[in-house]
Write a protein that holds these residues in place. Sequence first.
Motif, short mmCIF file in Angstrom:
data_model
loop_
_atom_site.label_atom_id
_atom_site.label_comp_id
_atom_site.label_asym_id
_atom_site.label_seq_id
_atom_site.Cartn_x
_atom_site.Cartn_y
_atom_site.Cartn_z
N THR A 1 43.18 43.84 40.60
CA THR A 1 42.34 42.65 40.46
C THR A 1 41.14 42.69 41.39
O THR A 1 40.00 42.38 40.97
CB THR A 1 43.16 41.38 40.74
OG1 THR A 1 44.26 41.30 39.81
CG2 THR A 1 42.31 40.13 40.59
N LEU B 1 37.17 42.79 40.35
CA LEU B 1 36.17 41.84 40.83
C LEU B 1 35.00 42.56 41.48
O LEU B 1 33.84 42.16 41.32
CB LEU B 1 36.84 40.89 41.84
CG LEU B 1 37.84 39.89 41.26
CD1 LEU B 1 38.52 39.12 42.39
CD2 LEU B 1 37.13 38.91 40.32
N GLY C 1 31.96 40.29 41.26
CA GLY C 1 32.53 39.03 41.68
C GLY C 1 32.76 38.95 43.18
O GLY C 1 32.94 37.87 43.72
#
Length: 301
Positions: free
Chosen positions: A291, A295, A300
Amino acid sequence: MAARMAARCLSRATARVGGGASRAPHQAQRLARASPSLRRAAGTKVRAQQTDNLTGLTEAEKEACVAEELVAEDAEVDIWRDTPVRYLGYANECGEALRAFLPAGGVPATYALAIGYVLADTVDKALKEWKISAKCKTDPSNSVRSVRVAATSIDALTWQLLASVFVPGSVIHLIVATTTRALESIEPAHDAAAAVAMALPLDVSADAVLAGIPTAVGLLTIPFIVEPIDETIHKVCDASVRPAMTATVNAYSRSDKGEPAPEDAAFDGGAVAKGALALGAALAFPPTLFTLGGLIEGGGL
């Protein structure tokens, strides 16, 4: 050292006869290479006080039989662990490192290859466990033997999937994503990559040179993370899966023979909680890193 390793071998054989779970994955490779000492220890058959009426073998003879089989197994070339086939287990790490150069579906294909290797190795270890149990008559029935083999399979599969596939794959994924993002944010890196591309005798673009840096970092990282991850997952399994499998095999063996549970048996809630926490953390670690890597790749973070 040889004497200590021989003692360890016989200790595992004793636990194996006593109903405990099978040897942990990779322990065959950890058996001493001092085969003469192990063979002498395995060949020592001290008569026990009682004889198993079902098999005609004393407990000591069963232990010696298991020890002899362990020695023989260790002396054999394990195609899944001792040959270049072992490198199939690292296919997904290489896939993560080479992500920038692989076609669509290339990285998942490397995971499929690595998982295929894991499943093949698990089946191999289960068959070896069945062979030892059948030859040395360590289990009172085929149903107990099946439970023991299932425990061996769960042990091997858990260790392999975590240590060989998902944990190292997630680490390399994060390292490559972080390196890629860092290079993108450093303006001089683009100029340096262009200069290198022009200097090369091949027709290579600056983008390809830049993409090759995270790939190189990922590939060079693999040898340094293998052993620490292996040992960490061994500790996780020692605290969680293996005690659970041992307790399961012991309980089923007693039930099969109609024996009551030991009166002094105590439930160690602290150990169970510690094992559950360790296994939960190990299972959560790969998706967390994947994850984070996603990102970072998507901007992100």
